[in-house]
Each structure stands twice: as C-alpha cells, then as structure tokens.
Design a protein around this motif. Structure first.
Motif, mmCIF file in Angstrom:
data_model
loop_
_atom_site.group_PDB
_atom_site.id
_atom_site.type_symbol
_atom_site.label_atom_id
_atom_site.label_comp_id
_atom_site.label_asym_id
_atom_site.label_seq_id
_atom_site.Cartn_x
_atom_site.Cartn_y
_atom_site.Cartn_z
ATOM 1 N N GLN A 193 29.040 43.097 49.424
ATOM 2 C CA GLN A 193 30.018 44.176 49.295
ATOM 3 C C GLN A 193 29.366 45.497 48.907
ATOM 4 N N SER A 194 29.857 46.565 49.475
ATOM 5 C CA SER A 194 29.456 47.904 49.048
ATOM 6 C C SER A 194 30.234 48.274 47.796
ATOM 7 N N ALA A 195 29.849 49.389 47.195
ATOM 8 C CA ALA A 195 30.558 49.869 46.003
ATOM 9 C C ALA A 195 32.024 50.135 46.314
ATOM 10 N N ALA A 196 32.295 50.620 47.528
ATOM 11 C CA ALA A 196 33.670 50.919 47.919
ATOM 12 C C ALA A 196 34.479 49.646 48.161
ATOM 13 N N GLN A 197 33.835 48.577 48.590
ATOM 14 C CA GLN A 197 34.534 47.325 48.884
ATOM 15 C C GLN A 197 34.766 46.468 47.647
ATOM 16 N N ALA A 198 33.972 46.656 46.604
ATOM 17 C CA ALA A 198 34.036 45.795 45.419
ATOM 18 C C ALA A 198 35.341 45.995 44.656
ATOM 19 N N ASP A 199 35.797 44.939 43.977
ATOM 20 C CA ASP A 199 37.024 45.077 43.175
ATOM 21 C C ASP A 199 36.736 45.574 41.760
ATOM 22 N N TRP A 200 35.471 45.507 41.314
ATOM 23 C CA TRP A 200 35.050 45.979 40.004
ATOM 24 C C TRP A 200 35.801 45.305 38.862
ATOM 25 N N LEU A 201 36.217 44.061 39.099
ATOM 26 C CA LEU A 201 36.879 43.262 38.083
ATOM 27 C C LEU A 201 35.906 42.234 37.522
ATOM 28 N N ILE A 202 36.043 41.933 36.239
ATOM 29 C CA ILE A 202 35.244 40.901 35.595
ATOM 30 C C ILE A 202 36.165 39.726 35.278
#
Length: 349
Positions: A208-217
């Motif tokens: 995933q690119s930074a734009a595609q990531a959900d950035w959830l832990i």
C-alpha cells in the motif's frame, strides 16, 4: 543502556480500566484479570536485573529464525513448541498468523532499512500464542512476543492485526537502539515509534502507498459489537473508537490537547497521538510508499545514536529535521517534516 526493558502492551490501561468498572461480569472479568496480570509483570520487569539492551551476539542473516509456542491458556512462557522456521502451516490459525507476522516484521526491517532482525544481529524471533484465559492483550517482554486470544466479545485474537505484531516487535528495536525511557514524552515517543513501524509493516506487506493505507493500529481486533475501527488512528487521533463500553478514544493530535496524567506512565498511549499524527502528515505529504522516505527519516533518527533515552517531542522533532536534511538535502522531505511538526505544535528548529 542498562535499564530493564519496559513491559509493553498494545491495549492501553485506560481502556482496560474503564472495562474493569463495568457492571457486567462478562465485561469486567477479563479486563480485571488482564489488568492484574499486566501490573504484576510490569512490577517484575522493574525489580529484575534483566538488561534493557544486552550486546547482540547473533549472526546476521537475511532469513528469519522464527519459533512459535503454545501456552495452552496458561501464563507460563514460552509454552510448548509447536512451529519452527521450516515447518509447514499448521491447523492452528493463531500459530500461522504469528509466524507470518514475525516474518512480515523481519522483512520490512531487512528490505527497507538493512536491519537484520530486532537487534540487527540475527536475533531469533519467538512468539507464544493462546496465552492465559481470555487474556485481552499482546505484549513484548524484552525477549519475545506473547499473544492473548481475547475474550471473543470486546477483543478478538491478538494475532489478527499484523500491525499489532509489528508494533510490539518494534519495542524490541527501540530497546536495542535509543532505548527510550517509558515515561512521559519519551515514553509516548516509544509508543509512537512502535505505531509508526507497525503501520509501515502492514503497508509493506499489503503493498500500500501512503494514500491507500488506513493508518489504523489494530484494525480487526475489536469485537463485532464495538463501535470503533481500531485501537488508534494515526490519520485522525481521537477517532479510533467511541463506544459505551470502551469509552471514547482520548488521543490528542496536537500539543494544545496534550494530556497531563500520572496514569499509564504519564499517558504514553494517549500522547503518542501527537508524534503519530506528525508522521502521518509527513508520509502523506511526500506520497508514494511511506517506508521509503518518511520511514527512512524516522528509522535513521531512532537508530542514529543521537536520540537520548529521555528525549522529548521537541528533541525528536529537531533530530528528524536534521536527519531529513542529511538524507535528502534541502528538498520536499525537510519541508514536509518542518511543516508537520509545526502543525502539531512541536518546535523542530
């Protein structure tokens, strides 16, 4: 670096504290047992003479050395050996996920940063699954990973999110590098670094690119009846969950919301939202694969030898700016770093 390695769990105490006050024994029972267990292990870590970062003694290799044990719902480590590096997948999904998650962590650190396992010297990766009865946590104890099965209602199996595995193993990387003190701002940085690389490990594994990531832990960890997406959100701190049982995510995204508390080692799981958001801003401003530029800046800062164990947010911010300039010159990278720290209210110059 002779301090005991901290006992680091992925579910923060403030969530378990709230659950422990619930009227329903099916809710408060697992939470109270988990809190009591974690408090006991934290105390043991403080009073033992185990070194926080013993000198690495292994042989670096480009191949991981993974072993998975089964605790059989007891609290004795490591448990019964059930899977070695060369074994085929088993019929136990928790064993297979733990093996894969340890491998995904090894892969990101090796391929992106040239690091050979947790200690950069080929440290064997050990994981124990099925730990305890309805144990609502996962932890790094300074030597290995340990996974609870969850209670099945509020929390599911802790081997499910690969970023949880990466988060906890990164506490080991920190232990062998900057060894950030686990209190106050340095402790929040310790937690944030684990969230950063936990997220990058998931992004790398999924391509995933930074734009595609959900950035959830911890996406996928909360039970189906919980109103929430994950344990934390790097993209929008304070929005990961809002649930009658868990409460509302208390993480701030900037210094004007910094929480001063004596609990949770000075709010290490709460105030980590501030540097988390700064990293998210850098990664998305630069675009592409977050592990390549933003990740390199954070990794070089963590491992470069200039980050003190008691570093505050401003210390870390200044070093990331200096590192960005050293690695990439006067370009988009340094601009993104300076802007991000400014947005969260931390001076970087």
């Amino acid at each position: 670096m002779n301090n005991p390695a901290p006992f680091c769990t992925v579910v923060p105490p403030h969530i378990l504290d709230r659950l422990a006050q619930h009227e329903d024994p099916t809710v408060y029972g697992p939470a109270r047992r988990t809190l009591e267990h974690d408090a006991q292990l934290r105390t043991q870590r403080r009073i033992t003479a185990v070194r926080g970062a013993a000198a690495p003694t292994g042989t670096p290799s480009d191949q991981p050395d993974r072993t998975i044990y089964d605790a059989g719902h007891r609290e004795t480590l490591p448990g019964t050996k059930v899977h070695s590096e060369s074994d085929r997948p088993t019929g136990d999904a928790s064993v297979n996920r733990a093996h894969a998650g340890l491998g995904a962590t090894f892969e990101l650190y090796l391929k992106a940063y040239g690091r050979h396992s947790i200690d950069d010297s080929g440290m064997p990766l050990i994981g124990t699954v099925h730990y305890g009865e309805q144990y609502d946590n996962a932890f790094w104890n300074g030597e290995q990973m340990v996974f609870g099965d969850g209670d099945g209602e509020l929390f599911l199996d802790f081997t499910l999110p690969v970023d949880v595995i990466g988060h906890e193993l990164t506490h080991g990387v920190t232990q062998f590098t900057a060894n950030l003190d686990y209190f106050g701002q340095s402790g929040a940085l310790n937690e944030s670094v684990s969230d950063v690389f936990g997220s990058l490990i998931k992004q790398y594994a999924l391509g995933q690119s930074a734009a595609q990531a959900d950035w959830l832990i911890g996406a996928g960890l909360l039970g189906p009846g919980i109103h929430g997406d994950a344990l934390r959100s790097m993209k929008a701190p304070g929005t990961a969950y809002d649930d009658p049982q868990l409460g509302k995510d208390p993480q701030p995204a900037a210094m004007d919301g910094y929480v001063r508390t004596s609990r949770d080692n000075g709010g290490v799981h709460i105030n980590s939202g501030i540097p988390n958001y700064a990293f998210y801003l850098v990664a998305t401003a630069l675009g592409g694969n977050a592990w390549e530029r933003a990740g390199r800046i954070w990794y070089a800062t963590l491992t470069g030898g200039e980050l003190g164990a008691s570093a505050q947010f401003a210390d870390f911010a200044r070093l990331t700016a200096a590192t960005a300039r050293t690695l990439f010159g006067e370009g988009d990278e340094i601009s993104a770093v300076l802007k991000a720290w400014s947005q969260v209210g931390v001076p970087a110059t």
